[in-house]
Design a protein around this motif. Structure first.
Motif, PDB file in Angstrom:
ATOM      1  N   LEU A  97       0.834  -1.203   0.000  1.00  0.00           N
ATOM      2  CA  LEU A  97       0.000   0.000   0.000  1.00  0.00           C
ATOM      3  C   LEU A  97       0.869   1.254   0.000  1.00  0.00           C
ATOM      4  O   LEU A  97       0.604   2.218  -0.728  1.00  0.00           O
ATOM      5  N   THR A  98       1.951   1.244   0.787  1.00  0.00           N
ATOM      6  CA  THR A  98       2.868   2.389   0.828  1.00  0.00           C
ATOM      7  C   THR A  98       3.528   2.613  -0.527  1.00  0.00           C
ATOM      8  O   THR A  98       3.692   3.761  -0.970  1.00  0.00           O
ATOM      9  N   ALA A  99       3.890   1.515  -1.201  1.00  0.00           N
ATOM     10  CA  ALA A  99       4.484   1.636  -2.540  1.00  0.00           C
ATOM     11  C   ALA A  99       3.479   2.230  -3.526  1.00  0.00           C
ATOM     12  O   ALA A  99       3.832   3.073  -4.372  1.00  0.00           O
ATOM     13  N   HIS A 100       2.230   1.800  -3.422  1.00  0.00           N
ATOM     14  CA  HIS A 100       1.185   2.356  -4.288  1.00  0.00           C
ATOM     15  C   HIS A 100       1.021   3.851  -4.035  1.00  0.00           C
ATOM     16  O   HIS A 100       0.928   4.645  -4.970  1.00  0.00           O
ATOM     17  N   ASN A 101       0.995   4.222  -2.774  1.00  0.00           N
ATOM     18  CA  ASN A 101       0.847   5.643  -2.440  1.00  0.00           C
ATOM     19  C   ASN A 101       2.019   6.465  -2.961  1.00  0.00           C
ATOM     20  O   ASN A 101       1.845   7.600  -3.419  1.00  0.00           O
ATOM     21  N   THR A 113      10.662   1.017   0.952  1.00  0.00           N
ATOM     22  CA  THR A 113      11.941   0.417   1.323  1.00  0.00           C
ATOM     23  C   THR A 113      12.282   0.710   2.778  1.00  0.00           C
ATOM     24  O   THR A 113      12.721  -0.179   3.535  1.00  0.00           O
ATOM     25  N   GLN A 114      12.065   1.947   3.198  1.00  0.00           N
ATOM     26  CA  GLN A 114      12.405   2.312   4.568  1.00  0.00           C
ATOM     27  C   GLN A 114      11.409   1.744   5.574  1.00  0.00           C
ATOM     28  O   GLN A 114      11.784   1.408   6.701  1.00  0.00           O
ATOM     29  N   LEU A 115      10.152   1.608   5.166  1.00  0.00           N
ATOM     30  CA  LEU A 115       9.182   0.957   6.043  1.00  0.00           C
ATOM     31  C   LEU A 115       9.534  -0.519   6.223  1.00  0.00           C
ATOM     32  O   LEU A 115       9.491  -1.044   7.346  1.00  0.00           O
ATOM     33  N   ARG A 116       9.903  -1.191   5.144  1.00  0.00           N
ATOM     34  CA  ARG A 116      10.297  -2.596   5.244  1.00  0.00           C
ATOM     35  C   ARG A 116      11.512  -2.753   6.168  1.00  0.00           C
ATOM     36  O   ARG A 116      11.562  -3.660   7.007  1.00  0.00           O
ATOM     37  N   ALA A 117      12.488  -1.850   6.017  1.00  0.00           N
ATOM     38  CA  ALA A 117      13.684  -1.917   6.867  1.00  0.00           C
ATOM     39  C   ALA A 117      13.316  -1.737   8.338  1.00  0.00           C
ATOM     40  O   ALA A 117      13.839  -2.438   9.212  1.00  0.00           O
TER      41      ALA A 117
END
Length: 212
Positions: free
Chosen positions: A106-110, A197-201
């Motif tokens: 969802l973050t990537a889509h945003n 990427t930073q959320l995943r990290a």
């Protein structure tokens, strides 16, 4: 001279004319609220952006508050339809890893749709005012998201997938703060911040398992 007509939102061509017009108005308001905020967007300007009269706009949305409610509801529907097909709460309870993987997607889509991020950032900031019509929506939304994340964290805890230093009680609030902070920084400097990427990290710092 005829007023220009706004392009039809994708996927609405086969809708009845009234529903297509309603969708056009919501899309125009989505953009306007995200760019200048709710208070600075006038119904006259929104009507002009859709190619309708103010009376035509009021036919579909009798007040600016009703239009704001429709915009916020549409955003929630889009999120649920694309990223939480069984519902975010159901995913959180069934599989916390899958819930957080969906949140990253969802973050990537945003990130690929700046208007969505801007809408949320602008309106959530405005809604801190006690008399703002969107305040009840954002209060309820944050309560719901904290509840969903708490359920996902509890699922991971039961499965032994949280790292030893993690405080499960504080984690949902910390993660929401991370996401909101990334959004603001990305809006200010999109080349310096990669939100998914930073959320995943950040998630991998607290989850002792690979997120799909």
């Amino acid at each position: 001279m005829n007023k220009p007509t706004a392009p039809e939102p994708r996927g609405t061509r086969n809708y009845p004319k009234g529903e297509r017009r309603r969708a056009q108005i919501i899309e125009a308001a989505f953009t306007a609220f995200g760019q200048v905020g709710y208070r600075n967007a006038s119904m006259v300007q929104l009507a002009a952006a859709c190619g309708v009269s103010r009376a035509g706009l009021l036919h579909h949305f009798p007040s600016k508050e009703a239009l704001l409610e429709a915009v916020l509801a549409q955003r929630e529907l889009q999120d649920d339809a694309h990223f939480f097909k069984e519902g975010a709460a159901a995913q959180a309870a069934e599989d916390g890893l899958w819930y957080f993987a969906s949140l990253i997607r969802l973050t990537a889509h945003n990130q690929a749709n700046p208007t969505i991020v801007s809408l949320f950032a602008v309106l959530s900031s405005e809604a801190t005012a006690p008399d703002h019509p969107a305040r009840p929506y954002f209060v309820a939304r944050y309560e719901r998201v904290r509840r969903e994340m708490r359920t996902a964290v509890e699922n991971l805890s039961r499965r032994g997938l949280l790292r030893p230093h993690v405080d499960p009680e504080r984690l949902p609030t910390d993660l929401i703060a991370t996401i909101d902070g990334l959004q603001v920084q990305w809006l200010l400097d999109p080349h310096a911040v990669d939100m998914p990427t930073q959320l995943r990290a950040r998630l991998q710092e607290v989850i002792h398992a690979e997120i799909p």
